[in-house]
Write a protein that holds these residues in place. Structure first.
Motif: not given
Length: 724
Positions: A44, A65, A69
């Motif tokens: 990511i 997260e 993304q």
């Protein structure tokens, strides 16, 4: 005050919240044909969350997260994959398909393709392999020395292939000649290749029977194909135990133009103050290098590349002279090197393509021996124009012409009576043609002819080539190659006797190769016959009447290679073995004998293992070479004695500190074996009738290297594990 139970409950609640917030991202990476891609990097963007794909292409990692993304996947030889994903928790499955890059084929490849039989490309190496092979120390030539067909000659560092001398291997960049491709050095001090593996997207190493497009090499050609247009702006900084470098790449004109610049300074003087040396260095090797690379897309398919290299280096050491009872001579070398390579390729029509270019090489070596000095200067020009024509579905034609120009001059300044200079100038005009005939999907033939005219000798030399490949199964094939190969006599011989004709070798090669998934097996038999090798009576003889093409020889043997990237998780290894039987009568040999650089048995084992939790790749290389013959004047006969066998265990590790920072460490010969490469004998016997001798040894028991590599891009952190 909170109770202990309340605190524990809060911690458990916090941990539970973090676990609930984690999302598992998994899937598979494959190419457009559905073939799994192991070792791809998936992460990511702007985080440390990511992993590498497994041997079957699958991957899985967790992230905390959330929201939108950017998921990025990359692998050498493919365009970067970038996709916006929505992370909401639980499990997210993504199938990633990487598209092969048109302008960036990053794999450093040595393979015997079914339709490239005459190129004899044995195996597959990537830039990652070259840099992370423990014994290579980042040198292309060092990595190739772990492949079958090569002989380890530790006091030289050059490529000795299948019984051939080091000068019998020639290097080409984008199809154009590179003269003086190895750094200049003094006797018994090993050299390295001049060029970084990161300059090239592909490397074809031919150990015999190569294409008629290439010549002036008796044994082998190394064909380096440079990168095309850069894919992004970036700055790279390297801080190493032996120096530092910095480079920057900038894109212009809507990504149709890229310009790169690099400066590098290498200095072994501080290193040698810390690490004990066997050599008595007066001034340790140091050099300054500058590079400029320009790439320009032209029209739809055209590409112009210009590469320039400026290299200045110096070294000086005190070497024992066996003829002076061990008294030391001071030997110095000042080298200036300039190389310019401009190439162009384009598709003229759906059945026609063109490529060509020009190179200029300037190399000046100034040797100092005590109070005397010797200067050798070479100017070389190479111009090439070649075409490919797909005449039909079954016939493909490759043809073109070349012009080589070489001016060489040597000046010796010693005592007034001995001072002098010599020079020569030679123009080679070359035409070549090859025709591939595809008899079926399983059988292909190639016939070629290379014709050369020398202005110095005023003679033509024709070199026919033939090759064939037959595919016996989905994964296996047999290949055969035969041809004649010529190479002009070396400069230091031709400058004395301008009438020396080219040396010649005839190759016969038969191999079987099987490639399935990440496993490669190859076995190859070869035979070479040499004719017209240069001979002379004694070294440093400047009488042209004592030089002739009276030498001959042969080399024959078998090579075996096995590479496996599937059997063991996160592990890749290869094993190579070569047996070479060779004899030759050349130079000042009084009769035919085994050349003193040849080890009949050569073995290498290379292994690399990636430890995911540590983000570290560990590597090891073990190299073995059997004893080498040499002439001992204290015994009867010729080439009558042998040196000890060579053995080296090297280790390394590459640690991914951050997505754009790598720490690299390596050490050669970790066991500290005292490898002896041979012996030097006095010209005259002592009072007892014995010829005194001294060992030819390594400069140090081991070479230890540390390096920190940082890459900065405009778009943020980039995982550089694929590049290092």
């Amino acid at each position: 005050m909170l109770s202990q139970r309340t605190i524990i409950s809060a911690i458990l609640l916090l941990l539970a919240t973090q676990l609930i917030a984690q999302t598992t991202i998994k899937g598979k990476v494959s190419d457009q044909n559905g073939t799994s891609i192991p070792g791809a990097n998936i992460y990511i963007e702007n985080t440390f969350d990511g992993t590498n794909s497994k041997p079957d292409g699958s991957f899985e990692f967790k992230t905390t997260e959330t929201g939108t993304q950017q998921l990025i996947a990359s692998f050498i030889g493919f365009e970067p994959f970038k996709k916006a994903i929505e992370i909401k928790g639980d499990v997210l499955t993504i199938e990633i398909t990487l598209k092969e890059s048109i302008n960036k084929l990053d794999g450093v490849t040595i393979t015997a393709g079914a339709y490239d039989a005459s190129d004899e490309r044995a195996t597959v190496l990537k830039p990652l392999d070259i840099v992370t092979t423990a014994s290579a120390a980042g040198d292309i030539m060092g990595a190739l020395n772990t492949l079958p067909g090569t002989t380890t000659v530790g006091e030289s560092g050059r490529l000795f292939v299948r019984g051939g001398e080091g000068y019998e291997t020639k290097v080409f960049i984008d199809g154009l000649e590179v003269r003086n491709a190895f750094n200049s050095t003094v006797p018994n001090v090993p050299t390295r290749g001049r060029f970084s593996p990161f300059l090239f997207k592909g490397t074809n190493f031919s150990t015999g029977g190569y294409s008629a497009e290439y010549g002036q090499a008796l044994s082998s050609v190394l064909i380096l194909n440079s990168f095309d247009i850069a894919d992004e702006d970036k700055t790279e900084i390297s801080v190493m135990s032996v120096g530092a470098d910095i480079s920057h790449t900038e894109l212009f004109n809507e990504n149709k133009t890229s310009v790169s610049g690099k400066v590098q300074y290498t200095d072994l003087r501080p290193y040698q103050e810390v690490i004990s040396q066997n050599f008595d260095w007066k001034t340790a090797p140091h050099s300054a290098i500058g590079e400029i690379v320009f790439r320009q897309k032209v029209n739809k398919d055209g590409l112009l590349k210009v590469y320039t290299n400026f290299d200045n280096s110096y070294m000086a050491l005190r070497q024992p002279n066996v003829n002076k009872g061990g008294e030391k001579d001071t030997v110095g070398l000042d080298n200036k090197y300039r190389y310019i390579n401009a190439s162009y390729k384009d598709i003229l029509h759906k059945k026609w393509s063109v490529r060509g270019g020009v190179t200029y090489t300037y190399n000046r070596d100034k040797f100092d021996l005590n109070q005397d000095n010797y200067t050798a200067t070479e100017d070389g020009l190479h111009i090439k124009l070649a075409f490919n024509w797909d005449a039909s579905d079954k016939v493909s034609v490759n043809f073109g012409s070349e012009q080589y120009t070489k001016k060489f001059k040597q000046v010796y300044a010693g005592s007034e009576a001995e001072s002098g200079s010599m020079n020569f100038h030679d123009d080679l005009s070359v035409g070549f043609m090859e025709v591939d005939y595809f008899a079926s999907n399983k059988l292909v033939f190639r016939a070629g002819l290379r014709s050369t005219y020398s202005s110095l000798l005023r003679e033509y030399y024709n070199a026919p080539r033939f090759a064939a490949s037959y595919k016996v199964s989905e994964f296996g094939q047999f290949s055969f190659a035969h041809g004649q190969f010529y190479q002009q006599a070396q400069n230091n011989y031709s400058v004395v006797n301008n009438s020396l004709t080219p040396e010649m070798a005839t190759h016969w090669v038969l191999n079987y190769q099987r490639i399935k998934a990440n496993r490669i097996f190859r076995i190859e038999a070869f035979k070479k016959d040499y004719d017209d090798l240069v001979t002379y009576n004694k070294p440093n003889d400047f009488n042209p009447n004592n030089y002739a093409n009276a030498g001959s020889g042969y080399a024959q043997g078998i090579d075996v290679f096995w590479r496996d990237g599937d059997t063991f998780k996160e592990t890749d290894y290869w094993v190579s073995y070569s047996y070479t039987d060779a004899e030759r009568m050349y130079l000042n040999y009084p009769e035919k004998g085994v050349p003193n650089y040849l080890a009949k048995h050569n073995f290498s084992f290379v292994i690399k293992h990636f430890v995911q939790p540590l983000r570290t790749q560990f590597g090891a290389t073990y190299s073995y070479a059997s004893e080498r013959m040499f002439h001992n004047p204290n015994k009867p006969g010729f080439m009558n004695d042998s040196s000890p066998f060579y053995s080296d265990l090297s280790l390394n590790a590459a640690v991914l500190i951050k997505q754009n920072i790598i720490l690299y460490m390596s050490s050669s010969n970790v066991l500290g074996r005292n490898n002896v490469f041979g012996y030097e004998f006095a010209d005259q016997a002592n009072g007892n009738g014995v010829y005194e001798s001294q060992e030819i040894i390594q400069s140090a028991k081991r070479f230890v290297f540390f390096g920190l590599f940082i890459t900065l891009t405009k778009d943020g952190a980039e995982n550089q594990l694929d590049n290092l």
